[in-house]
Design a protein around this motif. Structure first.
Motif, PDB file in Angstrom:
ATOM      1  N   ILE A 128       0.530  -1.343   0.499  1.00  0.00           N
ATOM      2  CA  ILE A 128       0.127  -0.138  -0.031  1.00  0.00           C
ATOM      3  C   ILE A 128       0.631   1.026  -0.058  1.00  0.00           C
ATOM      4  O   ILE A 128       0.782   1.888  -1.060  1.00  0.00           O
ATOM      5  N   ASP A 129       1.960   1.378   1.025  1.00  0.00           N
ATOM      6  CA  ASP A 129       3.379   2.958   1.346  1.00  0.00           C
ATOM      7  C   ASP A 129       3.887   2.724  -0.303  1.00  0.00           C
ATOM      8  O   ASP A 129       3.764   3.545  -1.256  1.00  0.00           O
ATOM      9  N   GLN A 132       1.350   4.125  -2.941  1.00  0.00           N
ATOM     10  CA  GLN A 132       0.732   5.654  -2.666  1.00  0.00           C
ATOM     11  C   GLN A 132       2.184   5.870  -3.047  1.00  0.00           C
ATOM     12  O   GLN A 132       1.225   8.009  -2.663  1.00  0.00           O
ATOM     13  N   ASN A 133       3.056   5.919  -3.643  1.00  0.00           N
ATOM     14  CA  ASN A 133       3.955   7.014  -4.435  1.00  0.00           C
ATOM     15  C   ASN A 133       4.297   5.985  -5.173  1.00  0.00           C
ATOM     16  O   ASN A 133       5.737   6.458  -6.266  1.00  0.00           O
ATOM     17  N   ASP A 158      -3.086   8.441 -10.944  1.00  0.00           N
ATOM     18  CA  ASP A 158      -2.506   7.873  -9.019  1.00  0.00           C
ATOM     19  C   ASP A 158      -3.242   6.829  -8.663  1.00  0.00           C
ATOM     20  O   ASP A 158      -4.510   7.061  -8.904  1.00  0.00           O
ATOM     21  N   ILE A 160      -3.698   4.657  -6.041  1.00  0.00           N
ATOM     22  CA  ILE A 160      -4.809   4.939  -4.503  1.00  0.00           C
ATOM     23  C   ILE A 160      -5.553   6.688  -4.655  1.00  0.00           C
ATOM     24  O   ILE A 160      -4.342   7.488  -4.557  1.00  0.00           O
ATOM     25  N   GLN A 161      -6.404   6.877  -4.690  1.00  0.00           N
ATOM     26  CA  GLN A 161      -7.117   8.413  -4.267  1.00  0.00           C
ATOM     27  C   GLN A 161      -7.748   8.231  -3.609  1.00  0.00           C
ATOM     28  O   GLN A 161      -8.315   7.196  -2.954  1.00  0.00           O
ATOM     29  N   LYS A 169     -10.296   5.217   0.288  1.00  0.00           N
ATOM     30  CA  LYS A 169      -9.392   5.755  -0.750  1.00  0.00           C
ATOM     31  C   LYS A 169     -10.274   4.310  -1.720  1.00  0.00           C
ATOM     32  O   LYS A 169     -10.907   4.190  -0.965  1.00  0.00           O
TER      33      LYS A 169
END
Length: 252
Positions: A128-129, A132-133, A158, A160-161, A169
């Motif tokens: 997940i991290d 997100q990047n 992106d 994940i929004q 999310k």
């Protein structure tokens, strides 16, 4: 609810569904209206309660069934990877996707539904991290069907929004098989090598296919399924040498 087995059970609308389907749609991200119950309402009218029809190049209502010689993956008996609509073309935003079954295959042809809520509850923190990047770039490969973007205007999205209405999310992605000549689009993680990008996308896709995250809906004639395009991803299982026909209508 953090497990797709529980979510899919909750998403099924029984007696009195007319009063509960909106609540279930909000809770689960999709609903299943059984054949007998679905006959009590017109598909178009039900979808109009949720929003205005989305207009594509083909109009608003689409018949999804195999077409001999088609070069568009949607109109074949092959499987289609998980995706959110309007990820990689210039079409209008889609909130809900409705489908009604006219002809169901005996084997395969399931509509695949992956819950964003279940994904976030079950995916490893490091994945997940990472998501997100990163940013994913999409290149549409279908001309004259969807409203295409200008040449060279490749959307970067992106994965994940945060939904501006719910604050939840969500996952906004469109997976593809880079070796499939009939793929609808190409996807690449910006700044990654081709190998690194493919490896990460495969890892995310595999997580979305876990039983705790993915539900495979086997169709029956007359059934209606409505998806919240902001809360689930959807795809299709293959159904070689069989007939299958769904009528699809999306609203914004």
């Amino acid at each position: 609810m953090a497990n797709m087995i529980e979510i899919s059970e909750e998403a099924s609308c029984g007696a009195g569904w007319r009063d509960e389907f909106r609540t279930k749609l909000d809770r689960c991200g999709f609903v299943i209206i059984e054949p007998g119950d679905a006959n009590d309402v017109k598909f178009d009218e039900l979808m109009s309660e949720l929003g205005d029809p989305v207009v594509y190049g083909f109009g608003t209502k689409l018949s999804l069934e195999p077409q001999e010689g088609s070069d568009n993956l949607q109109f074949t008996t092959r499987g289609m990877p998980l995706h959110a609509d309007s990820t990689f073309n210039a079409g209008p935003a889609v909130k809900y996707i409705g489908m009604q079954c006219v002809r169901a295959p005996e084997v395969g042809g399931e509509t695949l539904i992956a819950s964003a809520a279940a994904f976030f509850a079950n995916a490893p923190a490091d994945l997940i991290d990472t998501m997100q990047n990163i940013v994913v770039e999409y290149r549409n490969r279908i001309d004259g069907y969807y409203k295409d973007r200008s040449v060279g205007d490749h959307p970067r999205v992106d994965p994940i929004q945060v939904d501006p209405e719910s604050g939840e999310k969500r996952i906004v992605m469109g997976f593809t098989d880079p070796d499939d000549p009939m793929r609808t689009h190409d996807a690449m993680v910006v700044g990654y090598s081709a190998e690194e990008s493919a490896k990460l996308l495969r890892r995310i896709e595999a997580m979305l296919h876990l039983p705790s995250v993915l539900y495979a809906h086997k169709w029956r004639v007359g059934e209606i399924v409505i998806l919240d395009n902001t809360r689930v991803l959807h795809g299709r299982g293959a159904f070689p040498n069989q007939a299958r026909k769904l009528i699809r209508l999306s609203v914004g």
